[in-house]
Every structure is written in structure tokens, then in C-alpha cells.
Write a protein that holds these residues in place. Structure first.
Motif, short mmCIF file in Angstrom:
data_model
loop_
_atom_site.label_atom_id
_atom_site.label_comp_id
_atom_site.label_asym_id
_atom_site.label_seq_id
_atom_site.Cartn_x
_atom_site.Cartn_y
_atom_site.Cartn_z
N THR A 73 2.45 1.87 -3.39
CA THR A 73 1.60 2.10 -4.56
C THR A 73 0.56 3.21 -4.37
OG1 THR A 73 0.06 0.36 -3.81
CG2 THR A 73 1.83 -0.29 -5.33
N ASN A 74 0.27 3.57 -3.15
CA ASN A 74 -0.77 4.56 -2.87
C ASN A 74 -0.10 5.88 -2.47
OD1 ASN A 74 -2.82 6.19 -1.70
ND2 ASN A 74 -4.03 4.37 -1.17
N GLU A 127 0.83 -1.21 0.00
CA GLU A 127 0.00 0.00 0.00
C GLU A 127 0.86 1.26 0.00
OE1 GLU A 127 -3.50 0.99 0.13
OE2 GLU A 127 -3.43 -0.88 -0.98
#
Length: 204
Positions: A167-168, A164
């Protein structure tokens, strides 16, 4: 000089995209949880094949040899980079170039009493943390929203947290800002120097 050293390392080791870097700083010993970190990395590379784990610390130890075998058995040789011991100045300049700082301590008499200043170094550099719920700092990381705190043995949670944060972008920025706020409560450099003096005194 530290900046030149980082550039030399990046050229020679081919360090990957900053968005795919996770880092560990500290002793490469049985209580470090690096065996868990390597197993978690195997899960992470299923989602992000080019993800890498950088280990800063003396790795020529019996546990380091065990770690090498585990990395080989899990076919992760391309995803783990041992940087060895580095000066403090190198570490503080390298950490902001990483996406996630990790600490996956097991629960033991050693770790439950530890105050791992490396977590504060990660936070001070704006690098969110993924860690196990062991030390008092895990409560602070969770309370400030400075990363992910997972129960021991929950590899799904640890891997998901890393993925997370890699990628976020919005989540990463929020955790990064919160990490800096957490670190601002402490004098990180003073703590690091103090621990170095304590370690040195053990050899006297």
C-alpha cells in the motif's frame, strides 16, 4: 515462451493486480514456513481482501495436502494460487510482476544452515522481501533495507510488512531499489543453477 506462459497463466487463473501479489518460490515442505505464510495471509486479507499468495513449486506433497486443508479451513481458497513447478525462465519473468517475495522459515537444523537463493532472486527482480529472522540473508535484507525481517512467530510484524509494501508506494520503491543493490553482490543465476544441480545429484 516464458512470457507467453505467464500470459496464459494470468488469463486462466485470473491473477490479480500486481500491487496485491505476494510470491513464494521453492519446495512445499514442512520447513518452507508456508503454513505460517497462509496464517499471515488471513491477517493481510482483512486489510486487503483481494491480496493473493502465489506458490511456485511442486505442491503434490504430504505437506502440500496439509496446506490445502489449512487454506480451506481459513477460507482462503480464492487468495492462494498454486502454480506448480515452473521453468527458471518463467520464474525470473514472473517475480517482477509481484509486489512482495516471502520466506517464513521456522528455526530448525535445516533452515539455520540454509542459504535460500530465492531471496536473492526476489531482490534481483526488484521485489522486496518479507521474511523471518533465520538465515544469514535475513541480516542482509535488514541491513540493506530490502524489506521486512520479523522474529519467528511474530505474525503481526509479517502481516504489517506485507500490507505496508502493498500500500505504500514510496516505501516499496525504496525497498525495491535496496533489494536490487543487495542482489548485485551475488551472481543470482549462477547460484540458482548450482542449487538445481545439487538437487538433481541427490537423486543419483
Amino acid at each position: 515462451q516464458a512470457e507467453d506462459g505467464i500470459r496464459d497463466v494470468e488469463r486462466s487463473r485470473g491473477l490479480g493486480d500486481v500491487y496485491k501479489r505476494q510470491v513464494y518460490v521453492g519446495a512445499v515442505e514442512w520447513w518452507s514456513g508456508l503454513d505460517v505464510a497462509v496464517k499471515v495471509l488471513k491477517w493481510v486479507v482483512r486489510e486487503i481482501p483481494s491480496a493473493k499468495l502465489y506458490i511456485i513449486g511442486e505442491y503434490r506433497t504430504p505437506f502440500g495436502a496439509h496446506l490445502y486443508r489449512l487454506i480451506r479451513d481459513l477460507d482462503l481458497a480464492r487468495n492462494v494460487v498454486f502454480l506448480g513447478r515452473r521453468p527458471y525462465e518463467f520464474v525470473v519473468r514472473f517475480l517482477p510482476r509481484c509486489r512482495v517475495g516471502i520466506l517464513m522459515f521456522p528455526r530448525s537444523e535445516v533452515t539455520v544452515k540454509a542459504f535460500p537463493y530465492k531471496v536473492l532472486e526476489y531482490c534481483a527482480s526488484g521485489t522486496p522481501v518479507v521474511m523471518t529472522n533465520v538465515t544469514i540473508l535475513s541480516r542482509l535484507v535488514r541491513g540493506y533495507g530490502a524489506g521486512y525481517v520479523c522474529e519467528i512467530g511474530d505474525l503481526d510484524c509479517l502481516a504489517a510488512g506485507i500490507v505496508e509494501l502493498m500500500t505504500n508506494e514510496q516505501l516499496w520503491r525504496e525497498c525495491s531499489e535496496n533489494a536490487v543493490k543487495l542482489a548485485s553482490r551475488f551472481n543470482v543465476e549462477r547460484l540458482a543453477r548450482l542449487e538445481a544441480q545439487i538437487i538433481a545429484s541427490l537423486g543419483d
